[in-house]
Motif scaffolding. Structure first.
Motif, PDB file in Angstrom:
ATOM      1  N   UNK A 100      -6.117  -5.437   3.024  1.00 32.53           N
ATOM      2  CA  UNK A 100      -6.223  -6.418   1.940  1.00 32.53           C
ATOM      3  C   UNK A 100      -5.245  -6.087   0.820  1.00 32.53           C
ATOM      4  N   UNK A 101      -4.532  -7.093   0.368  1.00 31.84           N
ATOM      5  CA  UNK A 101      -3.638  -6.956  -0.784  1.00 31.84           C
ATOM      6  C   UNK A 101      -4.361  -7.412  -2.040  1.00 31.84           C
ATOM      7  N   UNK A 102      -4.220  -6.635  -3.101  1.00 34.78           N
ATOM      8  CA  UNK A 102      -4.686  -7.056  -4.422  1.00 34.78           C
ATOM      9  C   UNK A 102      -3.463  -7.176  -5.325  1.00 34.78           C
ATOM     10  N   UNK A 103      -3.406  -8.220  -6.133  1.00 30.81           N
ATOM     11  CA  UNK A 103      -2.223  -8.436  -6.958  1.00 30.81           C
ATOM     12  C   UNK A 103      -2.614  -9.087  -8.274  1.00 30.81           C
ATOM     13  N   UNK A 104      -1.706  -8.989  -9.227  1.00 36.24           N
ATOM     14  CA  UNK A 104      -1.913  -9.621 -10.537  1.00 36.24           C
ATOM     15  C   UNK A 104      -0.578 -10.211 -10.988  1.00 36.24           C
ATOM     16  N   UNK A 105      -0.610 -11.492 -11.368  1.00 37.33           N
ATOM     17  CA  UNK A 105       0.594 -12.196 -11.818  1.00 37.33           C
ATOM     18  C   UNK A 105       0.622 -12.223 -13.338  1.00 37.33           C
ATOM     19  N   UNK A 106       1.769 -11.897 -13.911  1.00 38.82           N
ATOM     20  CA  UNK A 106       1.936 -11.894 -15.363  1.00 38.82           C
ATOM     21  C   UNK A 106       3.155 -12.740 -15.722  1.00 38.82           C
ATOM     22  N   UNK A 109      -0.669  11.641   3.082  1.00 39.24           N
ATOM     23  CA  UNK A 109      -0.696  12.939   3.760  1.00 39.24           C
ATOM     24  C   UNK A 109      -2.087  13.291   4.289  1.00 39.24           C
ATOM     25  N   UNK A 110      -2.690  12.347   4.988  1.00 36.17           N
ATOM     26  CA  UNK A 110      -3.979  12.602   5.610  1.00 36.17           C
ATOM     27  C   UNK A 110      -5.180  12.332   4.729  1.00 36.17           C
ATOM     28  N   UNK A 111      -4.968  12.088   3.451  1.00 33.61           N
ATOM     29  CA  UNK A 111      -6.067  11.772   2.539  1.00 33.61           C
ATOM     30  C   UNK A 111      -6.193  10.247   2.440  1.00 33.61           C
ATOM     31  N   UNK A 112      -7.209   9.699   3.098  1.00 35.50           N
ATOM     32  CA  UNK A 112      -7.428   8.256   3.082  1.00 35.50           C
ATOM     33  C   UNK A 112      -8.353   7.887   1.932  1.00 35.50           C
ATOM     34  N   UNK A 113      -8.131   6.710   1.377  1.00 40.73           N
ATOM     35  CA  UNK A 113      -8.956   6.291   0.246  1.00 40.73           C
ATOM     36  C   UNK A 113      -9.065   4.786   0.137  1.00 40.73           C
ATOM     37  N   UNK A 114      -9.863   4.355  -0.816  1.00 41.90           N
ATOM     38  CA  UNK A 114     -10.102   2.944  -1.100  1.00 41.90           C
ATOM     39  C   UNK A 114      -9.914   2.725  -2.598  1.00 41.90           C
ATOM     40  N   UNK A 115      -9.165   1.688  -2.958  1.00 41.78           N
ATOM     41  CA  UNK A 115      -8.861   1.464  -4.365  1.00 41.78           C
ATOM     42  C   UNK A 115      -9.394   0.130  -4.864  1.00 41.78           C
ATOM     43  N   UNK A 116     -10.357  -0.429  -4.179  1.00 43.44           N
ATOM     44  CA  UNK A 116     -10.873  -1.723  -4.623  1.00 43.44           C
ATOM     45  C   UNK A 116     -11.696  -1.611  -5.898  1.00 43.44           C
ATOM     46  N   UNK A 117     -12.227  -0.416  -6.173  1.00 43.91           N
ATOM     47  CA  UNK A 117     -12.965  -0.202  -7.418  1.00 43.91           C
ATOM     48  C   UNK A 117     -12.519   1.129  -8.019  1.00 43.91           C
ATOM     49  N   UNK A 118     -12.778   1.275  -9.309  1.00 42.40           N
ATOM     50  CA  UNK A 118     -12.474   2.554  -9.949  1.00 42.40           C
ATOM     51  C   UNK A 118     -13.351   3.659  -9.370  1.00 42.40           C
ATOM     52  N   UNK A 119     -14.553   3.314  -9.005  1.00 44.34           N
ATOM     53  CA  UNK A 119     -15.453   4.300  -8.419  1.00 44.34           C
ATOM     54  C   UNK A 119     -14.870   4.860  -7.121  1.00 44.34           C
ATOM     55  N   UNK A 120     -14.388   3.966  -6.252  1.00 43.81           N
ATOM     56  CA  UNK A 120     -13.843   4.423  -4.972  1.00 43.81           C
ATOM     57  C   UNK A 120     -12.529   5.186  -5.161  1.00 43.81           C
ATOM     58  N   UNK A 121     -11.744   4.793  -6.159  1.00 44.73           N
ATOM     59  CA  UNK A 121     -10.524   5.546  -6.471  1.00 44.73           C
ATOM     60  C   UNK A 121     -10.898   6.977  -6.864  1.00 44.73           C
ATOM     61  N   UNK A 122     -11.928   7.121  -7.676  1.00 46.02           N
ATOM     62  CA  UNK A 122     -12.383   8.449  -8.073  1.00 46.02           C
ATOM     63  C   UNK A 122     -12.933   9.254  -6.909  1.00 46.02           C
ATOM     64  N   UNK A 123     -13.549   8.574  -5.937  1.00 47.75           N
ATOM     65  CA  UNK A 123     -14.038   9.277  -4.747  1.00 47.75           C
ATOM     66  C   UNK A 123     -12.873   9.889  -3.974  1.00 47.75           C
ATOM     67  N   UNK A 124     -11.753   9.168  -3.899  1.00 47.44           N
ATOM     68  CA  UNK A 124     -10.553   9.712  -3.251  1.00 47.44           C
ATOM     69  C   UNK A 124     -10.033  10.919  -4.023  1.00 47.44           C
ATOM     70  N   UNK A 125     -10.010  10.826  -5.347  1.00 45.52           N
ATOM     71  CA  UNK A 125      -9.550  11.954  -6.162  1.00 45.52           C
ATOM     72  C   UNK A 125     -10.460  13.162  -5.966  1.00 45.52           C
ATOM     73  N   UNK A 126     -11.746  12.927  -5.803  1.00 44.01           N
ATOM     74  CA  UNK A 126     -12.672  14.041  -5.542  1.00 44.01           C
ATOM     75  C   UNK A 126     -12.337  14.750  -4.236  1.00 44.01           C
TER      76      UNK A 126
END
Length: 650
Positions: free
Chosen positions: A193-199, A251-268
């Motif tokens: 899924x692509x997420x985008x913002x037009x400005x 580099x082998x670290x998979x993550x999800x960026x649809x929410x800030x919560x999931x982004x933080x889970x990847x950082x963890x």
């Protein structure tokens, strides 16, 4: 995220005769009369130093961990002010590969002059001036020609294996450039899924679906130059598209960026197990804070230890651009970058029983806040967030001289992403009020019969108003350089510095005190028996913007502040006041102002108060703001008229 870097001017050789033609074919084959300047619409030439004739970007996502980006553009350089647009930079590192770079140059009529030779594509380290080690590099290519106008075209392709962020699109890279036609295409495989913002895009995206992919297209045409308006929001009126993955892998670290919560889970996952310290060192920290009962005092002791025992060194290799070094490494070597030092401080606080959160932030004095409604990689710095029961502390772990708990203009008053055990959480860094950001000045001025004076001036700067003085003047300059700085910054036409000194207090709202002993020549001017004394010695307001009935962007005032002045003028014998200005006071949505004058037994006391508010106001408010500034500037010109007796000074 990357983009084309039109603006870099790195000259590695002058192409007077240009180089031998390359045999590599261009995506858009070269031909006679390809870019005649006569074909440019007249509106695009107005106030332009260059015109972007064509700009095409195709960003193809192959998987969660790989993408290719193919870019082609042609730009006409109209005059010498646009010559820096004849350069291309393409950045790469361990995870980004440059597949090819091609280019050509055309004269005013569109005749092909030559192609770019491989021998003139330079490979350069992207050294940032402070990193100890980095694998960031870039390839640079540049044409040079002294006959204007001319057109250059470049094409390149990269393969990207670190998809924490997709390519952003900003074809209007300089405001004095216009655009004939620009296209941006993102190709997504089915399942991602692509997420985008037009400005500032008038023509919205078109989406087409095929059996195995979805294609997103944006286009802008006939974009004229943009004039940056005073005190306007960053990026106002500039067409942009921001794009971000939902699922990604580095580099082998998979993550999800649809929410800030999931982004933080990847950082963890990225940071897991990196806050472990040697047991002996942990016991040392426990002993260090043993005498403190309040948690905030324990945090300060740890921070003081950090500042005294480590130094900031940036090392950016591969995934190290996002992943901190292990705390044991910092403990052993006594250095690290922002990620490593923040993680190390977190580990030290954990050792004494205090929780804290590694936090990502977009740092910089002139940076706009992140878009909290568009989860994506918008950060360039790491700090530490320490939520205590009675207080909240923010720690800048890279600065050996920063006041404890002070964010300042570098990371203050913005949103950040705290990496909590449950994932990412948007938090707000400290916001400083006008009462935190003071310039409080007290002066005793002794006037002589000739109109000259000596002055003792004490100025207190606090909060954001002390940032530059503290970080630059005090921390970096020698006494001789400090004196030169004062001569440039003091708003008195003709003076000498007899003595000066600075002192600091590193409180939660830090302060700097500046003491001056001055000789002021022609502090007052004589005309016959009259003496004219301007009352505002050092704080006269001189910012008066011209009104703009056609303003298009909002007005942004970033820093709330209060300036107060109390100046006591000691008059020489034989002088009396003939006339004095009326006291003044006014206010508006932008702030308030007052000034008063009192005369008592040969002493004139001038008291001035000026408060500026912070806020974002509609474009229609700009002329009202200009009137407010003009009113302050006029009030700051108030003066006293004195009469001197024939015997004065004899």
């Amino acid at each position: 995220m990357r983009k084309i870097y039109f603006v870099s001017l790195l000259v590695f050789g002058v192409f007077n005769s240009l180089v031998a033609a390359s045999h590599l074919p261009l995506l858009h084959p070269m031909a006679e009369n390809k870019y005649p300047v006569s074909a440019i619409p007249a509106a695009l030439l107005e106030k332009a130093n260059s015109v972007l004739r064509r700009h095409e970007t195709v960003y193809t996502v192959k998987s969660a961990g790989e993408a290719t980006e193919k870019v082609f553009y042609a730009i006409t350089i109209l005059n010498e002010n646009g010559k820096n647009q004849a350069a291309l930079q393409v950045f790469y590192d361990k995870l980004v590969k440059v597949n090819y770079i091609r280019g050509a140059i055309y004269d005013e009529q569109g005749n092909l002059l030559d192609k770019l030779s491989k021998s003139y594509i330079k490979d350069v380290s992207a050294y940032d001036g402070f990193s100890m080690m980095t694998d960031n590099r870039y390839k640079v290519a540049q044409f040079s020609r002294n006959v204007y106008p001319y057109t250059v075209e470049f094409e390149y392709e990269i393969t990207d294996n670190k998809l924490l962020g997709y390519s952003a699109w900003n074809p209007l890279d300089e405001l004095d450039m216009s655009i004939e036609k620009a296209n941006f295409q993102i190709v997504m495989p089915k399942g991602l899924q692509l997420r985008y913002k037009e400005l500032n895009i008038s023509k919205k995206v078109t989406i087409t679906s095929e059996e195995s992919k979805q294609v997103y297209n944006w286009e802008v045409t006939n974009v004229t130059t943009k004039e940056k308006e005073l005190l306007s929001p960053e990026g106002a009126m500039v067409p942009r598209v921001l794009a971000s993955p939902s699922q990604f892998e580095v580099e082998g670290y998979a993550g999800d960026m649809t929410t800030w919560k999931s982004y933080g889970e990847w950082a963890n996952k990225l940071n897991a197990g990196r806050d472990v310290l040697p047991e002996e060192f942990k016991q040392k920290l426990v002993q260090l804070v043993a005498g403190e009962k309040e948690p905030i005092n324990k945090v300060k002791k740890i921070y003081d230890y950090l500042q005294s025992s480590t130094r900031y060194v940036s090392i950016q290799l591969g995934i190290g651009g996002w992943q901190p070094f292990e705390a044991t490494s910092v403990n052993k070597n006594s250095y690290g970058d922002c990620k490593a030092l923040s993680n190390y401080t977190k580990a030290m606080l954990k050792a004494i029983g205090i929780d804290s959160y590694y936090t990502l932030v977009l740092a910089g004095e002139e940076k706009e806040d992140i878009d909290v409604n568009f989860p994506s990689t918008q950060f360039n710095h790491a700090i530490l967030f320490v939520p205590l029961q009675k207080d909240t502390v923010w720690l800048e772990c890279t600065d050996q001289t920063k006041a404890f708990g002070y964010a300042g203009s570098f990371t203050g008053n913005r949103h950040a992403l705290a990496i909590t055990p449950e994932g990412g959480k948007i938090v707000r860094t400290p916001t400083y009020k006008a009462t935190d950001n003071l310039q409080n000045r007290i002066a005793e001025v002794f006037l002589d019969v000739q109109g000259d004076a000596t002055a003792n001036v004490t100025s207190l700067y606090t909060g954001l108003q002390q940032d530059d003085v503290s970080a630059f003047v005090i921390e970096r300059l020698s006494p001789e350089e400090q004196k030169k700085y004062l001569y440039k910054s003091i708003q008195i036409p003709n003076f000498d510095i007899n003595k000066f000194e600075f002192s600091q207090k590193k409180n939660r709202i830090p302060s700097v005190t500046e003491k001056l002993q001055l000789t002021v020549r022609k502090c007052a001017s004589r005309s016959g028996k009259r003496v004219f004394l301007p009352l505002n010695l050092m704080s006269a307001w001189d910012f008066v913007p011209a009104k703009n009935d056609a303003r298009r962007t909002d007005l942004v005032l970033k820093t709330p502040s209060i300036d107060s002045d109390t100046i006591r003028y000691h008059l020489p014998e034989g002088y009396e006041v003939e006339s004095q200005p009326e006291n003044m006071a006014f206010q508006s949505k932008f702030g308030s102002y007052s000034a008063s004058v009192k005369v008592d037994k040969g002493i004139v006391t001038y008291i001035r108060w000026h408060e500026m508010n912070k806020g974002q106001y509609p474009n229609t408010a700009f002329n009202e703001f200009a009137d407010f500034c003009k009113k302050i500037a006029k009030a700051d010109k108030m003066q006293l008229v004195l009469l001197s007796s024939p015997l004065a000074g004899k």
